[in-house]
Design an enzyme around this catalytic site. Structure first.
Site, mmCIF file in Angstrom:
data_model
loop_
_atom_site.group_PDB
_atom_site.id
_atom_site.type_symbol
_atom_site.label_atom_id
_atom_site.label_comp_id
_atom_site.label_asym_id
_atom_site.label_seq_id
_atom_site.Cartn_x
_atom_site.Cartn_y
_atom_site.Cartn_z
ATOM 1 N N GLY A 12 6.134 53.989 76.535
ATOM 2 C CA GLY A 12 6.664 55.479 76.297
ATOM 3 C C GLY A 12 5.546 56.301 76.262
ATOM 4 O O GLY A 12 4.440 56.186 76.377
ATOM 5 N N ASP A 13 5.734 57.695 76.456
ATOM 6 C CA ASP A 13 4.869 58.762 76.425
ATOM 7 C C ASP A 13 3.890 58.667 77.519
ATOM 8 O O ASP A 13 2.750 58.987 77.169
ATOM 9 C CB ASP A 13 4.097 58.885 74.844
ATOM 10 C CG ASP A 13 5.043 58.837 73.847
ATOM 11 O OD1 ASP A 13 5.918 59.538 73.765
ATOM 12 O OD2 ASP A 13 4.785 58.098 72.788
ATOM 13 N N GLY A 15 4.555 60.325 80.372
ATOM 14 C CA GLY A 15 4.804 61.391 81.242
ATOM 15 C C GLY A 15 5.914 61.287 82.154
ATOM 16 O O GLY A 15 5.826 61.971 83.121
ATOM 17 N N LYS A 16 6.967 60.655 81.569
ATOM 18 C CA LYS A 16 8.134 60.564 82.574
ATOM 19 C C LYS A 16 8.748 61.948 82.809
ATOM 20 O O LYS A 16 9.182 62.316 83.857
ATOM 21 C CB LYS A 16 9.395 59.859 81.878
ATOM 22 C CG LYS A 16 9.003 58.489 81.808
ATOM 23 C CD LYS A 16 10.043 57.520 81.109
ATOM 24 C CE LYS A 16 10.122 57.674 79.704
ATOM 25 N NZ LYS A 16 8.938 57.297 78.831
ATOM 26 N N LYS A 18 7.233 64.796 82.860
ATOM 27 C CA LYS A 18 6.587 65.613 83.799
ATOM 28 C C LYS A 18 6.952 65.169 85.374
ATOM 29 O O LYS A 18 7.253 65.959 86.349
ATOM 30 C CB LYS A 18 5.029 65.451 83.783
ATOM 31 C CG LYS A 18 4.261 66.065 84.752
ATOM 32 C CD LYS A 18 2.750 65.787 84.856
ATOM 33 C CE LYS A 18 2.271 64.469 85.690
ATOM 34 N NZ LYS A 18 0.777 64.385 85.601
ATOM 35 N N ALA A 41 13.558 59.661 71.678
ATOM 36 C CA ALA A 41 12.621 59.929 72.740
ATOM 37 C C ALA A 41 12.053 61.725 72.729
ATOM 38 O O ALA A 41 12.859 62.467 71.923
ATOM 39 C CB ALA A 41 13.544 60.060 74.173
ATOM 40 N N GLY A 42 10.957 61.765 72.960
ATOM 41 C CA GLY A 42 10.559 63.053 73.286
ATOM 42 C C GLY A 42 9.790 63.334 74.350
ATOM 43 O O GLY A 42 8.750 63.004 74.928
ATOM 44 N N HIS A 43 10.406 63.972 75.174
ATOM 45 C CA HIS A 43 9.645 64.383 76.478
ATOM 46 C C HIS A 43 9.112 65.701 76.732
ATOM 47 O O HIS A 43 9.804 66.704 76.417
ATOM 48 C CB HIS A 43 10.904 64.294 77.642
ATOM 49 C CG HIS A 43 11.230 62.899 77.802
ATOM 50 N ND1 HIS A 43 12.444 62.580 78.681
ATOM 51 C CD2 HIS A 43 10.937 61.931 77.468
ATOM 52 C CE1 HIS A 43 12.540 61.156 78.808
ATOM 53 N NE2 HIS A 43 11.699 60.697 77.984
ATOM 54 N N ARG A 138 30.794 46.314 68.213
ATOM 55 C CA ARG A 138 32.158 46.657 68.269
ATOM 56 C C ARG A 138 32.745 47.485 67.470
ATOM 57 O O ARG A 138 33.951 47.538 67.113
ATOM 58 C CB ARG A 138 33.265 45.735 69.087
ATOM 59 C CG ARG A 138 32.697 44.963 70.045
ATOM 60 C CD ARG A 138 33.306 43.757 70.508
ATOM 61 N NE ARG A 138 32.864 42.843 69.595
ATOM 62 C CZ ARG A 138 33.272 41.416 69.517
ATOM 63 N NH1 ARG A 138 34.087 40.933 70.524
ATOM 64 N NH2 ARG A 138 32.937 40.669 68.507
ATOM 65 N N GLN A 177 11.530 55.892 76.528
ATOM 66 C CA GLN A 177 10.691 54.669 75.950
ATOM 67 C C GLN A 177 10.072 54.058 77.141
ATOM 68 O O GLN A 177 9.685 54.667 77.897
ATOM 69 C CB GLN A 177 11.679 53.767 75.226
ATOM 70 C CG GLN A 177 12.008 54.215 73.516
ATOM 71 C CD GLN A 177 13.232 55.287 73.788
ATOM 72 O OE1 GLN A 177 14.259 54.854 74.486
ATOM 73 N NE2 GLN A 177 12.988 56.457 73.203
ATOM 74 N N THR A 192 12.225 49.064 70.809
ATOM 75 C CA THR A 192 13.499 49.809 70.615
ATOM 76 C C THR A 192 14.759 49.196 70.634
ATOM 77 O O THR A 192 14.546 47.928 71.103
ATOM 78 C CB THR A 192 13.323 51.143 71.440
ATOM 79 O OG1 THR A 192 14.225 51.826 70.982
ATOM 80 C CG2 THR A 192 13.573 50.891 72.938
ATOM 81 N N ARG A 253 3.411 61.586 64.687
ATOM 82 C CA ARG A 253 2.736 60.634 64.262
ATOM 83 C C ARG A 253 1.196 60.447 65.144
ATOM 84 O O ARG A 253 1.750 60.367 66.379
ATOM 85 C CB ARG A 253 3.339 59.212 64.099
ATOM 86 C CG ARG A 253 4.314 59.149 63.133
ATOM 87 C CD ARG A 253 5.191 57.932 63.053
ATOM 88 N NE ARG A 253 5.942 57.677 63.962
ATOM 89 C CZ ARG A 253 6.695 56.775 64.330
ATOM 90 N NH1 ARG A 253 6.492 55.341 63.570
ATOM 91 N NH2 ARG A 253 7.657 56.560 65.510
ATOM 92 N N ASP A 283 -7.381 62.998 83.758
ATOM 93 C CA ASP A 283 -8.277 64.222 83.325
ATOM 94 C C ASP A 283 -9.031 63.824 81.937
ATOM 95 O O ASP A 283 -9.947 64.135 81.583
ATOM 96 C CB ASP A 283 -7.662 65.439 83.263
ATOM 97 C CG ASP A 283 -6.244 65.279 82.505
ATOM 98 O OD1 ASP A 283 -5.653 64.263 82.430
ATOM 99 O OD2 ASP A 283 -5.954 66.368 81.705
HETATM 100 P P1 IMP Z 1 13.417 53.264 67.680
HETATM 101 O O1 IMP Z 1 13.439 53.440 69.065
HETATM 102 O O2 IMP Z 1 13.354 54.767 66.951
HETATM 103 O O3 IMP Z 1 14.176 52.251 66.962
HETATM 104 O O4 IMP Z 1 11.680 52.966 67.257
HETATM 105 C C1 IMP Z 1 11.385 51.561 67.843
HETATM 106 C C2 IMP Z 1 9.673 51.673 68.232
HETATM 107 O O5 IMP Z 1 9.861 52.377 69.462
HETATM 108 C C3 IMP Z 1 9.002 52.391 67.363
HETATM 109 O O6 IMP Z 1 7.620 51.524 67.461
HETATM 110 C C4 IMP Z 1 8.669 53.652 67.944
HETATM 111 O O7 IMP Z 1 7.711 54.388 67.651
HETATM 112 C C5 IMP Z 1 8.871 53.533 69.237
HETATM 113 N N1 IMP Z 1 9.423 54.511 70.028
HETATM 114 C C6 IMP Z 1 10.776 55.024 69.929
HETATM 115 N N2 IMP Z 1 10.975 55.920 71.086
HETATM 116 C C7 IMP Z 1 9.792 56.373 71.482
HETATM 117 C C8 IMP Z 1 9.376 57.117 72.458
HETATM 118 O O8 IMP Z 1 9.997 58.042 73.018
HETATM 119 N N3 IMP Z 1 8.138 57.367 72.902
HETATM 120 C C9 IMP Z 1 7.176 56.324 72.064
HETATM 121 N N4 IMP Z 1 7.570 55.401 71.390
HETATM 122 C C10 IMP Z 1 8.987 55.195 70.669
HETATM 123 MG MG MG Z 2 7.555 60.714 74.429
#
Ligand code: IMP
Ligand code: MG
Length: 335
Positions: A12-13, A15-16, A18, A41-43, A138, A177, A192, A253, A283
């Site tokens: 994850g993280d 740069g999807k 972008k 997720a955080g995009h 279910r 992710q 995840t 974090r 970069d």
């Molecule tokens: P969960 O998806 O919140 O259950 O977290 C499970 C694992 O996936 C943990 O190590 C999270 O930090 C990681 N994780 C979940 N979503 C992301 C994401 O969007 N980016 C990076 N790591 C993620």
């Molecule tokens: Mg992210």
């Protein structure tokens, strides 16, 4: 129907956001569909120079494209509504463009409380795991059952197959992710609770043969957030973290940093069948001018950026796909 899919090849993280943003700008999609995950997720997206962080909402909204949270996703309703409000306040007309598949599942407040107690995995505490557990057990709640979502609901079958609004449906699938966090292929149990490969996109209702491009996204170094120990011993990773601003877009974090694991990149590229690859954050390594990667237990040291790019390109074209197009990117808004 034509579909392009974006997959993350690391943790994850990468740069999807972008890539999704750039493809929406350049292509003619009728729909952008998020296919897995929830507000874990955080995009991070730079739109006309302004930074946005989205969690649930696909980035089609920045270009007036119909954007759907697909059946493979889980949704926390308050977070979703709040995100729409924030985008609207920032001048992005999201409210009419965003839809949720009737058969997507709900993250309840109870799921969040339960996930909030996690200490073993280091989850984002957004309720993701418990929501998927209840879906597969279910006893989950589907989007169609929550009255607050009624104006946003869409039936995926009708939307994709019985839709006179569009001559041809052209979908961009935006993943969340990444491969190293995939519930089957990742480092279980530090994963995840959803599928993060191209197969996951297909589960949202398009035929495999509709797929045109599979865009893999990676970084030139790796980061991971969660409970397992991941960071390498060198002090340089602290510097990379600062230069690359490697802090979680959802939880803030610090992300653990390490050199690229080339073998995992190759495995993820093969399993996803990618034909386009973007390697981001060039970069950052440009600034420190150290070029390293692992292949199995061996650490490879390259004499320059050109040297590393050439090696990656040659190996991937030889081992994965000789027609693979590879972009090395060091720009926040463009590929
Ligand atoms: P969960 O998806 O919140 O259950 O977290 C499970 C694992 O996936 C943990 O190590 C999270 O930090 C990681 N994780 C979940 N979503 C992301 C994401 O969007 N980016 C990076 N790591 C993620
Ligand atoms: Mg992210």
């Amino acid at each position: 129907m034509i579909a392009d899919v974006i997959v993350d090849l690391q943790y994850g993280d990468c740069g999807k956001g972008k890539i999704a943003h750039a493809l929406c700008r350049d292509k003619d999609y009728t729909h952008v569909i998020r296919y897995n995950g929830g507000c874990n997720a955080g995009h991070t997206i730079y739109h006309e120079g302004v930074k946005f962080v989205t969690h649930h909402i696909p980035c089609g909204v920045f270009f007036g494209i119909k954007s759907i949270i697909g059946p493979g996703c889980v949704v926390h309703v308050d977070t979703f509504l709040q995100e729409i409000k924030e985008l609207e306040n920032a001048g992005i007309p999201a409210d009419d463009l965003v839809h949720i598949a009737t058969n997507a599942h709900i993250i309840t407040d109870f799921h969040r409380i339960e996930d909030g107690k996690d200490e073993e995995i280091g989850t984002t505490k957004r309720g993701n795991g418990p929501a998927y557990r209840d879906k597969y057990g279910r006893r989950g709640v589907r989007a169609v059952e929550d009255p607050r979502l009624s104006k946003y609901l869409v039936n995926m079958y009708q939307e994709l197959y019985e839709n006179d609004e569009f001559e041809e449906i052209e979908v961009l699938f935006e993943g969340a992710q990444g491969f190293g966090l995939d519930v089957d292929w990742g480092d279980y149990p530090f994963v995840t609770s959803s599928h993060c490969t191209v197969g996951s996109a297909i589960l949202n209702g398009v035929p495999p043969r509709s797929i045109r491009d599979i865009w893999g996204v990676a970084k030139i170094y790796e980061t991971y957030v969660g409970a397992k120990s991941f960071e390498g011993p060198e002090d340089i990773f602290e510097e990379i973290r600062e230069l690359g601003q490697e802090y979680g877009a959802t939880t803030g974090r610090p992300r653990q940093v390490n050199w690229m694991d080339f073998d995992m990149l190759k495995m993820a590229s093969r399993i996803n069948g990618i034909n386009k690859l973007v390697i981001n954050k060039m970069d950052i390594l440009d600034e420190i001018d150290v070029w390293r990667a692992y292949s199995g237990p061996h650490m490879l040291e390259f004499s320059s950026r050109d040297d590393m790019e050439f090696w990656i390109q040659t190996k991937l074209q030889m081992d994965v796909n000789e027609d693979m197009k590879i972009y090395f990117s060091g720009d926040k808004e463009h590929i």
